[in-house]
Scaffold this active site. Sequence first.
Site, mmCIF file in Angstrom:
data_model
loop_
_atom_site.group_PDB
_atom_site.id
_atom_site.type_symbol
_atom_site.label_atom_id
_atom_site.label_comp_id
_atom_site.label_asym_id
_atom_site.label_seq_id
_atom_site.Cartn_x
_atom_site.Cartn_y
_atom_site.Cartn_z
ATOM 1 N N ASP A 203 -8.206 -0.202 6.067
ATOM 2 C CA ASP A 203 -9.643 -0.160 6.333
ATOM 3 C C ASP A 203 -10.131 -1.469 6.955
ATOM 4 O OD1 ASP A 203 -12.338 1.170 5.741
ATOM 5 O OD2 ASP A 203 -12.582 -0.754 4.738
ATOM 6 N N GLU A 244 9.716 -3.194 2.843
ATOM 7 C CA GLU A 244 10.609 -3.251 1.677
ATOM 8 C C GLU A 244 10.984 -1.826 1.267
ATOM 9 O OE1 GLU A 244 8.357 -5.343 -1.332
ATOM 10 O OE2 GLU A 244 8.236 -7.176 -0.103
#
Length: 521
Positions: A203, A244
Amino acid sequence: MATAPWWQCAAIYQVYPRSFADGDGDGVGDLAGLTAHLDHLVSLHAGAVWLSPIFMSPMADFGYDVSDYCDVDPIFGALADLDALIAAAHERGLRVILDWVPNHSSDRHPWFLASRSSRTDPRRDWYVWRDSAPGGGPPNDWPSTFAAAGPAWTWDETTGQWYLHSFLAEQPDLNWDNPEVRAAMHDVLRFWLDRGVDGFRLDAIAKIAKDPELRDNAGAARRHDEDWDTIHEHLRGIRRVVDEYEDRMIVGEVALSDLHRIVSYVKSGDQLHLAHNFVFCDLPWDADGFRISIDDFEALSERAAWPAWFLENHDHSRVATRFDDDGLGPARARAVLLLLYALRGTPFVYQGEELGLPDARIPADRVVDVDGRDPERAPIPWRPPSAAGPAAGFSDGEPWLPVVDDAEALCVESQAADERSALALTRRLAALRAQTPALQTGEQRTVDAGADVLAWLREGDGDRLVAAMNFAVTATPLALAPELRRAPATLLVSTDPDRTGGALDLATVTLAPGEALLVRL
Ligand code: GLC
């Protein structure tokens, strides 16, 4: 088939949870309601669903003011409901993307409560605090994004300083120059990635990087309150966390009006995967303007950035209303669906766009948003009011916003039964894209097609398709170059329900007002 990543091939469907489907009858949509309606998304061949925020929130900005980043607000359900949604979505081959709000928290977030409690609190620097300007008043000239909120600063009596808020005063900006803030927000990402979410919409992402000297915007060559140079290292840090985990995606709300800047968030390959292109979203209805914007993205990206296309979301007037000056709004909403599914790039489709919904009429006493965005946030009409009551199958209670006029004809159930409907068209377009490698990963070139017509060629896997879209208010001949005009063509889909399928003579075809079509050469 090509080995392109899922977020390039798939269409992504945005759900605004408050307005999608209400499972518990309180008038506000929720996770249970959404889970019960996932097959609607499957019918649209969506590859992923992006959920506007479902986190704990006082709802000053309907969820974009988060008071706990790692829990679900009770109005939407509980964490277990989100787990159930993710499982149900994954069973259907649908990925789940959450809306991460990194620039600001709620003013009720424990971090901000601590920060505002004293100038020496360990969390003081997690937000942006300043003294008054030398002559008094706010520290600089930065405005809130919401005109109604005025300046981006609010005076806080307790500690006698101003705090920064790029949106409402209830949404204080986090200080991304503080490494503890970055680490805490990275941990939020890991919390959700560990629970199995497939990515995030970021956002207001350009806002997390500001001039640390907080200089005025006025008189400067560029704004100081967003898109500062530090944005790139912040994005790289976020991307490292997401990487990751396997096969996850981040798409940024890059609300900038300079395409160079938007592309710079994506092109390097180690920042965003996708950027919402606000230059494109803000275009006036003009064939040349659309062509230039599409070509500009291709040119600037140098094939390193993958495009993402959208014209609707929960912050913008819907296409059927926005481009309706001459009464052609509904036809244009259909043409835009073809545009989204047939352009090279990832289509983002906002709930209700597949129904060709217009904005809802919101009586003055029902207005709830500070920034005039209620009309595009009206609840989805699922069933005809004549059978399901005034909430049109959205809720058993009183909906938090009124549904659109003419829900009788526009609702999902009525449209599903009508081959000529926007919903039937969207399902055809979505299926075609899902089955056609050339539409997903094929090459693209815009081509001349005469005044007021946007046309483009898609090529790949031995397939050749031409799309054309009439921007004029009148019927317009398709004036393709002789090389394309002479090729034998088969109509795959037209947005005009009166056009019949089969062989099409491209040399003589005239597009109806607002019509778009897709042909195979
Ligand atoms: C984004 C959201 C919008 C929200 C604002 C503040 O622009 O899309 O709905 O109000 O950020 O979080």
